[in-house]
Design an enzyme around this catalytic site. Structure first.
Site, short mmCIF file in Angstrom:
data_model
loop_
_atom_site.label_atom_id
_atom_site.label_comp_id
_atom_site.label_asym_id
_atom_site.label_seq_id
_atom_site.Cartn_x
_atom_site.Cartn_y
_atom_site.Cartn_z
N LYS A 125 -22.07 18.89 16.61
CA LYS A 125 -21.78 19.29 17.73
C LYS A 125 -20.25 19.09 18.24
O LYS A 125 -19.83 18.19 17.66
CB LYS A 125 -22.91 18.81 18.86
CG LYS A 125 -22.93 19.79 20.23
CD LYS A 125 -24.03 20.63 20.00
CE LYS A 125 -23.98 21.61 21.09
NZ LYS A 125 -25.28 22.49 21.04
N ASP A 165 -22.16 27.53 22.77
CA ASP A 165 -22.95 26.66 23.75
C ASP A 165 -22.40 26.91 25.17
O ASP A 165 -21.71 27.61 25.30
CB ASP A 165 -22.74 25.15 23.39
CG ASP A 165 -23.86 24.22 23.96
OD1 ASP A 165 -24.98 24.10 23.81
OD2 ASP A 165 -23.70 23.59 25.07
#
Ligand code: NDP
Length: 443
Positions: A125, A165
């Site tokens: 991430k 995201d």
């Protein structure tokens, strides 16, 4: 205190201040520790201890010029958490609130989520504290280019494949991919969530929301219930919230609420398809606020969260820890029987404990919002094949995979005639990652 508890304590003291990461670790370890307790092979290989530290953390500076020719500096991150099952895979978030803690918790969660999908993807991430809100198109583009100028050194189609995201949607992925292509001269599947015009997959944009609804349907069916007619409260009005709402309406459920960071809207009789289209244009194209909405039957509630309304299913789809203990009490008072986590870790530990004690069915994010990374995995496959699959094939694969994830949760989470989905997802994800790590020996 057991060896594992000692190790967790040591890691926490080495990473003080990373409270979200600690929360995510505690959530997983609550179920994994009793599970590994009597399995010597995991104990000998020290799998738990190894999983408490990411493979690698990359932190970098991003310098760019705003429209006033002022130099701006932001922080960039990529946490490559674990690549036992496949190349690192996980989104990029652009939001002013992010720190290394945010990305460590998200990458840790992503590792187990990706394992549950059965696709060959490790967990990662990243992102930046850059805030796309209030920036001009040119500023967003220049920032994305500067960000990729550094990030491109650490990613690749067989190594690390980021996606979107919070704050990173279609527009940002376009700029990021364009920059990657310009810097490297290569057009390959290094990012997912691309526009289908240049290598993206059909249904990727919708996948997290659609997958969430498929998972909810599977849960209700496992409890001899059905989605049709259910009243659903959703928080958020971004990518995940809007496509969750779209699929719920298509399936005959009612969407009672949506929210953004300033307040929420409520339609007691449900938001119609036409109204949802207006909201999508407002949020996706005009980048406006829900307070700007003027639709019959929809009321706006400034500075409030949606949980005090009446509904059957709560779907937090905005951000981590958005559901606090008071919200959890409201969810119980609302008469809800299911909480479906569309956002990552949307419940505080206290809220989770409270709702579990009340026997609420909680669909954990690792499982419920895995649809996005499932279709990202399929986008990667299509890019490697130099092919584009039809929408029906992608959607059917998504539905089937969500059902498989449901069944893994049911297998590991079964207790009596109940299913503890949180336990099932934690153990199911862990087993896949741990078995791969075991096979590699000590590395
Ligand atoms: P978007 O940026 O598209 O939308 C985020 C939404 O949440 C917006 O409505 C935003 O409101 C609201 N929000 C963001 N931060 C806060 C905050 N601190 N307090 C209150 N509201 C907030 O993001 P996504 O829809 O893509 O992501 C939502 C969640 O889903 C995140 O947890 C993400 O990690 C998770 N997720 C996303 C996936 C994807 O494919 N996009 C895949 C799997 C999980 P405002 O517009 O006012 O900022």
């Amino acid at each position: 205190m057991s060896d594992h508890e000692d190790q967790i304590k040591r890691i926490k003291s080495q990473t003080q201040g990373q409270d979200q990461f600690h929360q995510a670790v505690d959530d997983v370890m609550e179920h994994v520790l009793p599970f590994v307790g009597d399995k010597q092979e995991y104990m000998d290989e020290k799998i738990v201890e190894r999983l408490l530290t990411p493979d690698r953390v990359i932190e970098f500076r991003v310098t760019w010029r705003d429209d006033n020719k002022e130099i701006q500096t932001n922080r960039g991150f990529r946490v490559q958490y674990n690549n036992a099952i496949g190349p690192y895979k996980g989104g990029l978030r652009f939001h002013p609130s992010v720190t290394l803690d945010t990305f460590k918790f998200l990458a840790f969660e992503q590792t187990f989520k990706n394992a549950l999908t059965g696709l060959p993807m490790g967990g990662g991430k990243g992102g930046s504290d850059f805030d796309p809100k209030g920036k001009s198109e040119a500023e967003v583009m220049r920032f994305c280019q500067a960000f990729m100028m550094e990030l491109h050194k650490y990613i690749g189609p067989d190594h690390d494949i980021p996606a979107g995201d919070i704050g990173v949607g279609n527009r940002e992925i376009g700029y990021l991919f364009g920059a990657y292509k310009q810097i490297t001269g290569v057009h390959h599947g290094v990012l997912t969530g691309k526009n289908p015009a240049f290598g993206g997959s059909c249904i990727r944009k919708e996948a997290t929301g659609y997958g969430c609804v498929y998972f909810l349907k599977d849960i209700l069916e496992a409890h001899d219930d059905k989605l049709e007619g259910k009243r659903c409260a959703i928080s958020g009005a971004g990518n995940v919230a809007l496509y969750t709402a779209e699929k719920l309406i298509e399936e005959g459920a009612s969407v009672i609420t949506l929210s953004d960071s300033k307040g929420y809207i409520c339609a007691k009789d449900g938001i119609s398809e036409e109204q949802l289209a207006v909201i999508r244009t407002l949020k996706e194209e005009k980048r406006g606020r829900l307070s700007d909405l003027n639709e019959k039957g929809i009321t706006y509630h400034d500075g409030k969260k949606p949980w005090q309304e009446e509904y059957d299913v709560a779907i937090p789809a905005a951000t981590q820890n958005e559901v606090e203990i008071e919200d959890a009490k409201n969810i119980q008072d609302a008469g809800a029987s299911v909480v479906c986590e569309a956002a990552n870790m949307p419940l505080t530990a206290e809220a989770t404990d409270f709702l579990r004690e009340k026997d609420m069915t909680i669909a954990p994010a690792k499982a419920a919002n895995a649809g996005g990374v499932v279709v990202s995995g399929l986008e990667r496959t299509q890019n490697a094949q130099r092919l584009s699959w039809g929408c029906r094939k992608v959607d059917e694969t998504l539905q089937r995979t969500m059902k498989d994830i449901h069944d893994i949760c049911a297998e590991y989470g079964k207790s009596g005639d109940q299913i503890d989905y949180i336990k099932g997802a934690n153990i199911g994800g862990f087993v896949s990652v741990a078995d791969a790590m075991k096979a590699y020996g000590v590395i």
